[in-house]
Design a protein around this motif. Structure first.
Motif, PDB file in Angstrom:
ATOM      1  N   ASP A  39       3.027   2.670   9.373  1.00 56.99           N
ATOM      2  CA  ASP A  39       2.605   1.663   8.412  1.00 56.99           C
ATOM      3  C   ASP A  39       1.607   0.749   9.105  1.00 56.99           C
ATOM      4  O   ASP A  39       1.303   0.917  10.273  1.00 56.99           O
ATOM      5  N   TYR A  40       1.071  -0.191   8.398  1.00 57.25           N
ATOM      6  CA  TYR A  40       0.140  -1.136   8.984  1.00 57.25           C
ATOM      7  C   TYR A  40       0.396  -2.508   8.380  1.00 57.25           C
ATOM      8  O   TYR A  40       1.016  -2.643   7.332  1.00 57.25           O
ATOM      9  N   GLU A  41      -0.118  -3.511   9.069  1.00 57.70           N
ATOM     10  CA  GLU A  41       0.077  -4.886   8.618  1.00 57.70           C
ATOM     11  C   GLU A  41      -0.699  -5.134   7.331  1.00 57.70           C
ATOM     12  O   GLU A  41      -1.832  -4.687   7.186  1.00 57.70           O
ATOM     13  N   ARG A  42      -0.082  -5.842   6.403  1.00 56.87           N
ATOM     14  CA  ARG A  42      -0.712  -6.155   5.121  1.00 56.87           C
ATOM     15  C   ARG A  42      -0.943  -7.651   5.004  1.00 56.87           C
ATOM     16  O   ARG A  42      -0.174  -8.447   5.513  1.00 56.87           O
ATOM     17  N   HIS A  45      -3.098 -10.288  -0.081  1.00 58.99           N
ATOM     18  CA  HIS A  45      -3.532  -9.537  -1.262  1.00 58.99           C
ATOM     19  C   HIS A  45      -3.046  -8.094  -1.215  1.00 58.99           C
ATOM     20  O   HIS A  45      -3.517  -7.244  -1.954  1.00 58.99           O
ATOM     21  N   ASN A  46      -2.091  -7.825  -0.321  1.00 64.82           N
ATOM     22  CA  ASN A  46      -1.489  -6.505  -0.142  1.00 64.82           C
ATOM     23  C   ASN A  46      -2.484  -5.466   0.380  1.00 64.82           C
ATOM     24  O   ASN A  46      -2.293  -4.277   0.214  1.00 64.82           O
ATOM     25  N   GLY A  47      -3.559  -5.911   1.020  1.00 69.08           N
ATOM     26  CA  GLY A  47      -4.537  -5.001   1.614  1.00 69.08           C
ATOM     27  C   GLY A  47      -4.276  -4.842   3.100  1.00 69.08           C
ATOM     28  O   GLY A  47      -3.452  -5.538   3.692  1.00 69.08           O
ATOM     29  N   ARG A  48      -4.985  -3.906   3.694  1.00 72.43           N
ATOM     30  CA  ARG A  48      -4.852  -3.674   5.137  1.00 72.43           C
ATOM     31  C   ARG A  48      -5.446  -4.850   5.901  1.00 72.43           C
ATOM     32  O   ARG A  48      -6.553  -5.289   5.611  1.00 72.43           O
ATOM     33  N   LEU A  49      -4.703  -5.351   6.882  1.00 72.47           N
ATOM     34  CA  LEU A  49      -5.125  -6.509   7.649  1.00 72.47           C
ATOM     35  C   LEU A  49      -5.531  -6.059   9.046  1.00 72.47           C
ATOM     36  O   LEU A  49      -4.758  -5.429   9.762  1.00 72.47           O
ATOM     37  N   GLU A  58      -8.882  -8.895   5.782  1.00 72.03           N
ATOM     38  CA  GLU A  58      -8.056  -8.086   4.888  1.00 72.03           C
ATOM     39  C   GLU A  58      -8.983  -7.273   3.987  1.00 72.03           C
ATOM     40  O   GLU A  58      -9.934  -7.804   3.427  1.00 72.03           O
ATOM     41  N   THR A  60      -9.146  -4.588   0.676  1.00 69.47           N
ATOM     42  CA  THR A  60      -8.466  -3.963  -0.449  1.00 69.47           C
ATOM     43  C   THR A  60      -9.445  -3.022  -1.140  1.00 69.47           C
ATOM     44  O   THR A  60     -10.663  -3.166  -1.022  1.00 69.47           O
TER      45      THR A  60
END
Length: 85
Positions: A39-42, A45-49, A58, A60
């Protein structure tokens, strides 16, 4: 013994030792320790950080039935940055 053979063996041995030393790099990376494997940090806005020091970005993407729409949200020290910066 061939005089060229010894320098070649030395370079080969040095290269092998360097590759062996570098193969363990990144295992103790603090970023990898914060996020579970697979997994990766979000971000908010629930996007990849993505982080680099005190700067974070971030990302999206929305592409349900439309051409892809990317959005970027920059942060410094955890606070949103104005677009002009």
């Amino acid at each position: 013994m061939n005089p060229v053979l010894i320098p070649r063996l030395a370079v080969t041995l040095a290269t092998a030792l360097l590759l062996a030393a570098l193969s363990g790099c990144g295992r103790n990376d603090p970023v990898n320790e914060r996020v579970p494997e697979g997994d990766y940090e979000r971000g908010p806005h629930n996007g990849r950080l993505l982080r680099d020091g005190d700067f974070a970005l971030e990302m999206t993407i929305f592409e349900s039935g439309v051409p892809p729409q990317f959005r970027l949200y920059p942060y410094r020290d955890g606070q949103p940055l104005p677009p002009a910066q």
